[in-house]
Design a protein around this motif. Structure first.
Motif, short mmCIF file in Angstrom:
data_model
loop_
_atom_site.label_atom_id
_atom_site.label_comp_id
_atom_site.label_asym_id
_atom_site.label_seq_id
_atom_site.Cartn_x
_atom_site.Cartn_y
_atom_site.Cartn_z
N VAL A 330 29.51 45.15 16.94
CA VAL A 330 29.65 44.68 15.55
C VAL A 330 28.43 43.80 15.26
CG1 VAL A 330 31.20 43.57 13.88
CG2 VAL A 330 32.14 44.69 15.91
N GLY A 331 27.32 44.45 14.97
CA GLY A 331 26.03 43.79 14.96
C GLY A 331 25.82 42.75 13.90
N ASN A 332 26.64 42.75 12.84
CA ASN A 332 26.47 41.73 11.79
C ASN A 332 27.47 40.59 11.95
OD1 ASN A 332 28.72 43.26 10.95
ND2 ASN A 332 28.28 42.89 8.78
N PHE A 333 28.08 40.47 13.13
CA PHE A 333 28.90 39.32 13.48
C PHE A 333 28.14 38.54 14.54
CE2 PHE A 333 32.24 36.93 15.61
CZ PHE A 333 33.02 36.48 14.54
N ILE A 334 27.75 37.31 14.20
CA ILE A 334 26.85 36.53 15.04
C ILE A 334 27.60 35.33 15.63
CG2 ILE A 334 24.63 35.33 15.14
CD1 ILE A 334 24.33 38.19 14.19
N PHE A 335 27.38 35.08 16.92
CA PHE A 335 28.03 33.96 17.61
C PHE A 335 27.10 32.75 17.71
CE2 PHE A 335 29.74 37.90 19.43
CZ PHE A 335 31.10 37.70 19.33
N ALA A 336 27.69 31.57 17.54
CA ALA A 336 27.02 30.30 17.85
C ALA A 336 28.14 29.38 18.35
CB ALA A 336 26.33 29.72 16.63
N ASN A 337 28.62 29.67 19.55
CA ASN A 337 29.90 29.12 20.01
C ASN A 337 29.89 28.73 21.48
OD1 ASN A 337 30.86 31.97 18.27
ND2 ASN A 337 31.19 29.94 17.43
N GLY A 338 30.96 28.03 21.88
CA GLY A 338 31.27 27.82 23.29
C GLY A 338 30.36 26.87 24.03
N PHE A 339 29.81 25.87 23.35
CA PHE A 339 28.82 24.98 23.97
C PHE A 339 29.43 24.06 25.03
CE2 PHE A 339 27.14 26.19 19.85
CZ PHE A 339 25.85 26.56 20.18
N SER A 340 30.72 23.91 25.03
CA SER A 340 31.43 23.18 26.08
C SER A 340 30.95 21.75 26.26
CB SER A 340 31.34 23.95 27.41
OG SER A 340 31.89 25.25 27.26
N GLY A 341 30.72 21.08 25.13
CA GLY A 341 30.40 19.66 25.17
C GLY A 341 28.96 19.31 24.90
N HIS A 342 28.06 20.31 24.86
CA HIS A 342 26.67 19.98 24.56
C HIS A 342 26.15 20.67 23.30
CE1 HIS A 342 26.94 22.78 28.09
NE2 HIS A 342 26.11 23.51 27.39
N GLY A 343 27.06 20.99 22.38
CA GLY A 343 26.65 21.67 21.15
C GLY A 343 25.85 20.80 20.21
N LEU A 344 26.22 19.52 20.11
CA LEU A 344 25.52 18.64 19.17
C LEU A 344 24.03 18.56 19.49
CD1 LEU A 344 25.43 16.58 16.88
CD2 LEU A 344 26.32 14.86 18.47
N GLN A 345 23.71 18.41 20.76
CA GLN A 345 22.30 18.26 21.13
C GLN A 345 21.54 19.58 21.07
OE1 GLN A 345 21.70 17.53 25.53
NE2 GLN A 345 23.92 17.46 25.49
N GLN A 346 22.24 20.70 21.08
CA GLN A 346 21.56 21.99 21.08
C GLN A 346 21.61 22.72 19.74
OE1 GLN A 346 23.21 24.08 24.48
NE2 GLN A 346 21.94 22.93 25.90
N ALA A 347 22.35 22.17 18.80
CA ALA A 347 22.55 22.86 17.52
C ALA A 347 21.25 23.16 16.78
CB ALA A 347 23.50 22.04 16.64
N PRO A 348 20.34 22.20 16.63
CA PRO A 348 19.11 22.54 15.90
C PRO A 348 18.34 23.70 16.54
CG PRO A 348 19.34 20.17 16.03
CD PRO A 348 20.40 20.76 16.93
N ALA A 349 18.28 23.72 17.87
CA ALA A 349 17.57 24.80 18.55
C ALA A 349 18.26 26.14 18.32
CB ALA A 349 17.50 24.51 20.05
N VAL A 350 19.59 26.14 18.35
CA VAL A 350 20.33 27.38 18.12
C VAL A 350 20.17 27.83 16.67
CG1 VAL A 350 22.64 28.40 18.08
CG2 VAL A 350 21.96 26.92 19.97
#
Length: 388
Positions: A330-350
């Motif tokens: 399902v190529g038009n469904f995009i994930f940005a999930n499951g960071f397991s506690g380090h999402g805040l620091q990695q969000a801009p890069a993602v």
């Protein structure tokens, strides 16, 4: 209403994706859906808001290094008054004899990525930090620069404010359904009765990401896990204290005139959190945290807990690592999930990476292919060892 991109989840990850889509020159229409516009229960604002390069795999280090670069140029990016209160006091991750080989292996990876981390034996650490007890530890990894903590509300506020000038529709509603036609998702249904047709749907729903994926008939092993944070007062003030992580997993750091601590939850037998449960588990402080603090920092034998909060984070049950990029079918469904506690620091890069993928057809700044959904489908863990 039809949008070229609909992002489900408007906290730090979703806002970062929307921001960088515009920065990369995306001219299509964007809707950013958020059910909790005050972010009272968001993982973003209930986190400890820290950034580190002490990970076990290069890809996670690179994501955080990108965000560190953004912190270094906040005023150029967001204006002369941009400030997130970044305190670059570092992380200090301690190891017992048993944990030393993992710490050494992680440090080698970090050094290979250019991180300013020093690995020191217990005696050297004791000289560096006079308040530290070396009981039961043999070494520690200390981030001399590029690590610390910041104001999550301020960081999110900068992004949300910037979006108001970038033609992004901020929609206050809950996503309650996703329509799918074969191998394409086509629309998002909202709790207020509205329906948003979508060219692309991006799942940035944090702890609720597994539920959102299921709406599209897609399995995603991401669930909310409850984490408790306690605030305490102590007579002594240690201005040189980094964010210290004990071998038990208990962490502590200064926060103005007080300290914050946590990390007492056991993952053994742990299950998904009740989405409505944000009550702190106070017994953890007395039974698990305080004894460790008193041993590791003798001055903390006499402390007073003053308040606490609990938040949920998006825990990837497969490997405690992010899931980033399109679904392979399902190529038009995009994930940005499951960071397991380090999402805040990695969000801009993602956000930057996904914007490049959508606008240019591939990753440019940071290759996020290793975080792709394919490993989820295969049950192949891509495990991060340094989950804090």
């Amino acid at each position: 209403m039809r949008y070229d991109v609909v992002i489900v989840g408007g906290a730090i990850v979703g806002s970062s994706v929307a921001y960088y889509l515009r920065e990369e020159g995306f001219t299509g229409s964007i809707a950013l859906i958020e059910r909790d516009p005050q972010f009272a229960h968001a993982a973003t604002t209930l986190s400890c808001a820290s950034i580190r390069q002490q990970f076990s795999i290069p890809e996670n280090i690179r994501l955080s290094q990108f965000t560190l670069g953004l912190f270094r140029r906040l005023e150029q990016e967001f204006g002369p008054d941009a400030d997130i209160g970044f305190r670059e006091n570092g992380y200090l991750i301690l190891a017992s004899e048993e944990g030393l080989p993992v710490l050494q292996a992680n440090h080698a990876v970090q050094a290979g990525e250019g991180a300013d981390i020093v690995l020191e034996d217990a005696a050297t650490l004791k000289r560096r930090f006079s308040w530290l007890s070396d009981e039961g530890i043999v070494a520690g990894a200390f981030g001399r620069s590029g690590e610390g903590w910041f104001d999550a509300h301020a960081m999110l506020g900068l992004l949300r404010k910037a979006l108001r000038t970038k033609s992004v529709d901020l929609v206050t509603a809950s996503a309650v359904g996703i329509e799918r036609a074969g191998n394409r998702v086509t629309a998002v249904s909202l709790g207020n009765g509205e329906r948003l047709e979508a060219g692309t749907i991006i799942n940035a729903a944090g702890p609720n990401a597994g539920v959102v994926a299921a709406m599209a008939g897609i399995e995603l092993p991401v669930e909310p896990r409850k984490r408790n944070v306690f605030v305490f007062e102590a007579r002594e003030r240690f201005s040189d204290m980094p964010l210290l992580v004990d071998p038990t997993g208990i962490y502590v750091r200064p926060e103005g005139s007080v300290y914050i601590t946590g990390g007492a939850e056991s993952e053994e037998g742990e299950t998904a959190a009740d989405p409505q449960d944000f009550d702190p588990a106070w017994p953890l402080f007395e039974e698990a945290i305080w004894p460790v603090l008193a041993t590791r920092i003798p001055a903390f034998e006499a402390i007073k807990a003053t308040r606490a909060w609990a938040g949920h984070y998006d825990y990837n049950t497969l490997d405690q690592n992010a899931v980033i990029g399109p679904h392979p079918e399902v190529g038009n469904f995009i994930f940005a999930n499951g960071f397991s506690g380090h999402g805040l620091q990695q969000a801009p890069a993602v956000g930057k990476a996904l914007a490049e993928l959508l606008v240019h057809g591939g990753y440019r700044s940071i290759d996020c292919s290793a975080f792709g959904y394919e490993r989820i489908a295969e049950g192949r863990a891509f495990r991060e060892l340094n989950v804090i």
